[in-house]
Design a protein around this motif. Structure first.
Motif, PDB file in Angstrom:
ATOM      1  N   VAL A  12       0.771  -1.097   0.179  1.00  0.00           N
ATOM      2  CA  VAL A  12      -0.076   0.016  -0.163  1.00  0.00           C
ATOM      3  C   VAL A  12       0.792   1.441  -0.087  1.00  0.00           C
ATOM      4  O   VAL A  12       0.447   2.163  -0.768  1.00  0.00           O
ATOM      5  N   HIS A  13       1.836   1.352   0.833  1.00  0.00           N
ATOM      6  CA  HIS A  13       2.707   2.461   0.931  1.00  0.00           C
ATOM      7  C   HIS A  13       4.109   2.504   0.412  1.00  0.00           C
ATOM      8  O   HIS A  13       4.842   3.234   0.608  1.00  0.00           O
ATOM      9  N   GLY A  14       4.640   1.276   0.067  1.00  0.00           N
ATOM     10  CA  GLY A  14       6.042   0.926  -0.481  1.00  0.00           C
ATOM     11  C   GLY A  14       6.909   1.149   0.618  1.00  0.00           C
ATOM     12  O   GLY A  14       8.014   1.435   0.331  1.00  0.00           O
ATOM     13  N   ILE A  15       6.611   1.012   1.935  1.00  0.00           N
ATOM     14  CA  ILE A  15       7.349   0.932   3.100  1.00  0.00           C
ATOM     15  C   ILE A  15       8.046  -0.391   3.387  1.00  0.00           C
ATOM     16  O   ILE A  15       7.041  -1.378   3.735  1.00  0.00           O
ATOM     17  N   ASN A  16       9.072  -0.557   3.561  1.00  0.00           N
ATOM     18  CA  ASN A  16       9.780  -1.838   4.095  1.00  0.00           C
ATOM     19  C   ASN A  16       9.958  -1.685   5.660  1.00  0.00           C
ATOM     20  O   ASN A  16      10.908  -1.056   5.913  1.00  0.00           O
ATOM     21  N   LEU A  17       9.198  -2.540   6.335  1.00  0.00           N
ATOM     22  CA  LEU A  17       9.287  -2.548   7.761  1.00  0.00           C
ATOM     23  C   LEU A  17      10.168  -3.787   7.995  1.00  0.00           C
ATOM     24  O   LEU A  17      10.303  -4.759   7.397  1.00  0.00           O
ATOM     25  N   ALA A  18      11.241  -3.723   8.904  1.00  0.00           N
ATOM     26  CA  ALA A  18      11.906  -4.998   9.135  1.00  0.00           C
ATOM     27  C   ALA A  18      11.321  -5.824   9.973  1.00  0.00           C
ATOM     28  O   ALA A  18      10.319  -5.946  10.721  1.00  0.00           O
ATOM     29  N   GLU A  19      11.804  -7.149   9.537  1.00  0.00           N
ATOM     30  CA  GLU A  19      11.154  -8.360  10.230  1.00  0.00           C
ATOM     31  C   GLU A  19      11.109  -8.364  11.654  1.00  0.00           C
ATOM     32  O   GLU A  19      12.066  -7.706  12.172  1.00  0.00           O
ATOM     33  N   GLY A  20       9.918  -8.473  12.294  1.00  0.00           N
ATOM     34  CA  GLY A  20       9.980  -8.616  13.710  1.00  0.00           C
ATOM     35  C   GLY A  20       9.663  -7.232  14.272  1.00  0.00           C
ATOM     36  O   GLY A  20       9.348  -6.713  15.533  1.00  0.00           O
ATOM     37  N   TRP A  21       9.348  -6.226  13.311  1.00  0.00           N
ATOM     38  CA  TRP A  21       9.131  -4.994  13.772  1.00  0.00           C
ATOM     39  C   TRP A  21       7.814  -4.870  14.814  1.00  0.00           C
ATOM     40  O   TRP A  21       7.955  -3.989  15.782  1.00  0.00           O
ATOM     41  N   LEU A  22       6.710  -5.499  14.440  1.00  0.00           N
ATOM     42  CA  LEU A  22       5.411  -5.615  15.392  1.00  0.00           C
ATOM     43  C   LEU A  22       5.852  -5.832  16.664  1.00  0.00           C
ATOM     44  O   LEU A  22       5.715  -5.434  17.720  1.00  0.00           O
ATOM     45  N   GLU A  23       6.641  -7.116  16.885  1.00  0.00           N
ATOM     46  CA  GLU A  23       7.019  -7.595  18.355  1.00  0.00           C
ATOM     47  C   GLU A  23       7.710  -6.408  18.937  1.00  0.00           C
ATOM     48  O   GLU A  23       7.514  -6.335  20.286  1.00  0.00           O
ATOM     49  N   ARG A  24       8.801  -6.028  18.397  1.00  0.00           N
ATOM     50  CA  ARG A  24       9.673  -5.078  18.824  1.00  0.00           C
ATOM     51  C   ARG A  24       8.528  -3.592  19.443  1.00  0.00           C
ATOM     52  O   ARG A  24       8.907  -3.042  20.426  1.00  0.00           O
ATOM     53  N   HIS A  25       7.732  -3.329  18.812  1.00  0.00           N
ATOM     54  CA  HIS A  25       6.766  -2.151  18.899  1.00  0.00           C
ATOM     55  C   HIS A  25       5.901  -2.554  20.328  1.00  0.00           C
ATOM     56  O   HIS A  25       5.894  -1.730  20.964  1.00  0.00           O
ATOM     57  N   LEU A  26       5.702  -3.851  20.185  1.00  0.00           N
ATOM     58  CA  LEU A  26       4.849  -4.224  21.369  1.00  0.00           C
ATOM     59  C   LEU A  26       5.538  -4.173  22.604  1.00  0.00           C
ATOM     60  O   LEU A  26       5.120  -3.899  23.799  1.00  0.00           O
ATOM     61  N   ARG A  27       6.623  -4.606  22.585  1.00  0.00           N
ATOM     62  CA  ARG A  27       7.458  -4.548  23.692  1.00  0.00           C
ATOM     63  C   ARG A  27       7.911  -3.161  24.372  1.00  0.00           C
ATOM     64  O   ARG A  27       7.604  -2.959  25.436  1.00  0.00           O
ATOM     65  N   GLY A  28       7.721  -2.250  23.328  1.00  0.00           N
ATOM     66  CA  GLY A  28       8.154  -0.949  23.915  1.00  0.00           C
ATOM     67  C   GLY A  28       6.491  -0.401  24.459  1.00  0.00           C
ATOM     68  O   GLY A  28       6.455   0.833  25.026  1.00  0.00           O
ATOM     69  N   GLN A  29       5.372  -1.005  24.037  1.00  0.00           N
ATOM     70  CA  GLN A  29       4.126  -0.466  24.445  1.00  0.00           C
ATOM     71  C   GLN A  29       3.691  -1.282  25.791  1.00  0.00           C
ATOM     72  O   GLN A  29       2.776  -0.988  26.145  1.00  0.00           O
ATOM     73  N   ALA A  30       4.514  -2.101  26.199  1.00  0.00           N
ATOM     74  CA  ALA A  30       4.050  -3.062  27.362  1.00  0.00           C
ATOM     75  C   ALA A  30       4.489  -2.106  28.916  1.00  0.00           C
ATOM     76  O   ALA A  30       5.817  -1.908  29.019  1.00  0.00           O
ATOM     77  N   THR A  31       3.505  -1.692  29.495  1.00  0.00           N
ATOM     78  CA  THR A  31       3.433  -0.851  30.618  1.00  0.00           C
ATOM     79  C   THR A  31       2.727  -1.590  31.778  1.00  0.00           C
ATOM     80  O   THR A  31       1.723  -2.213  31.337  1.00  0.00           O
ATOM     81  N   PHE A  32       2.895  -0.970  32.776  1.00  0.00           N
ATOM     82  CA  PHE A  32       2.056  -1.602  34.113  1.00  0.00           C
ATOM     83  C   PHE A  32       0.729  -1.326  33.650  1.00  0.00           C
ATOM     84  O   PHE A  32      -0.103  -2.069  33.770  1.00  0.00           O
ATOM     85  N   ALA A  33       0.403   0.246  33.126  1.00  0.00           N
ATOM     86  CA  ALA A  33      -0.951   0.425  32.883  1.00  0.00           C
ATOM     87  C   ALA A  33      -1.525  -0.319  31.920  1.00  0.00           C
ATOM     88  O   ALA A  33      -2.860  -0.492  31.949  1.00  0.00           O
ATOM     89  N   SER A  34      -0.826  -0.737  30.820  1.00  0.00           N
ATOM     90  CA  SER A  34      -1.532  -1.242  29.813  1.00  0.00           C
ATOM     91  C   SER A  34      -1.717  -2.893  30.053  1.00  0.00           C
ATOM     92  O   SER A  34      -2.682  -3.698  29.382  1.00  0.00           O
ATOM     93  N   LEU A  35      -0.890  -3.374  30.867  1.00  0.00           N
ATOM     94  CA  LEU A  35      -0.879  -4.807  31.218  1.00  0.00           C
ATOM     95  C   LEU A  35      -1.893  -5.204  32.184  1.00  0.00           C
ATOM     96  O   LEU A  35      -2.620  -6.132  32.305  1.00  0.00           O
TER      97      LEU A  35
END
Length: 276
Positions: free
Chosen positions: A239-262
């Protein structure tokens, strides 16, 4: 990551320190997410991913990889009546193929530890801010549904055809008006490697239909985070011609892991009760 330790050392540590729990998880991502929760909850625990644990108390089977070794350690702990050591494993496809659990092991109620920080609306907002990508409600639903269907088919394949591999999913993904979908029949057809297995492969389509008809609840209970990463990266390229690195989502979710969200998730509430 904590240095590699022998299992015997961890058990001695648990015996000598009555205030600190030892928690054994499958991998570093589980360690990072659960560690974020423990920090906010002020829980005293040392978290060890399975690759950093040398099992010296018994000879483990290689079956099941890191998850299999965690389950074997949990069984050993139960047999030996060892306290203050807890194992945690991902549910994965447990909805379709059961695995034995001991009282010394806690399993996630969603598919895996890493999926808990996933909030579709937050993800859409982040993509808009970080990549200037607008993700419509329909496009977001397409990503979630396609990831769930592809993940479910993978779990069902493991049950009906253990040891067999699905073909690469990319050639069976389609994008129309920015909405991604999966051609299931094409994916199964390309996955057939041995003629005698053809009937079993094609029965997976019926298995998937039944699973989808019976599905209720949170899609994250069935989404494999690695599969969703593949689907999301394909959508970005197409859709956007953007190449995200493999494992991008997992790394993003680790960054989103907070006490409040969990802390709002029942699994983490149960984990906290076990360790208090």
């Amino acid at each position: 990551m904590l240095p590699k330790r022998k299992l015997s050392e961890l058990l001695t540590q648990a015996t000598l320190d009555s205030k600190t729990w030892t928690v054994i998880v499958e991998g570093p991502s589980d360690q990072a997410v659960i560690g974020s929760y423990f920090e906010g909850a002020a829980l005293r625990a040392m978290i060890y991913p399975m690759p950093s644990v040398d099992i010296d108390k018994f000879t483990p089977s290689s079956r099941g990889g890191d998850k299999g070794r965690v389950l074997q350690v949990a069984s050993f702990l139960d047999q030996q009546r060892i306290d203050r050591v807890l194992c945690v494993v991902d549910k994965d496809g447990e909805s379709f193929h059961k695995f034995w659990l001991s009282p010394c092991c806690l399993t996630t109620d969603l598919s895996c530890v890493e999926i808990y920080p996933l909030d579709p609306d937050d993800l859409a907002g982040y993509l808009s801010r970080a990549h200037l990508v607008q993700l419509s409600t329909d496009a977001l639903a397409g990503l979630i549904n396609t990831s769930r269907i592809a993940s479910t088919l993978g779990w069902l394949k493991d049950q009906r055809l253990p040891g067999r591999a699905l073909a690469r999913i990319d050639r069976s993904l389609e994008v129309n008006a920015q909405i991604i979908s999966l051609d299931v029949k094409d994916w199964l057809t390309r996955s057939i490697k041995v003629a005698p297995d053809r009937e079993s492969w094609m029965l997976l389509e019926d298995d998937l239909l039944t699973a989808e008809q019976n599905f209720t609840g949170d899609s994250r209970a069935l989404i494999n985070v690695h599969v969703m990463d593949t689907v999301l990266r394909f959508w970005f390229r197409r859709v956007h011609g953007i190449n995200l690195a493999e494992g991008w989502l997992e790394r993003h979710l680790r960054g989103q892991a907070t006490f409040a969200s969990l802390s709002k998730h029942e699994f983490f509430q149960q984990l906290k009760k076990r360790l208090e």
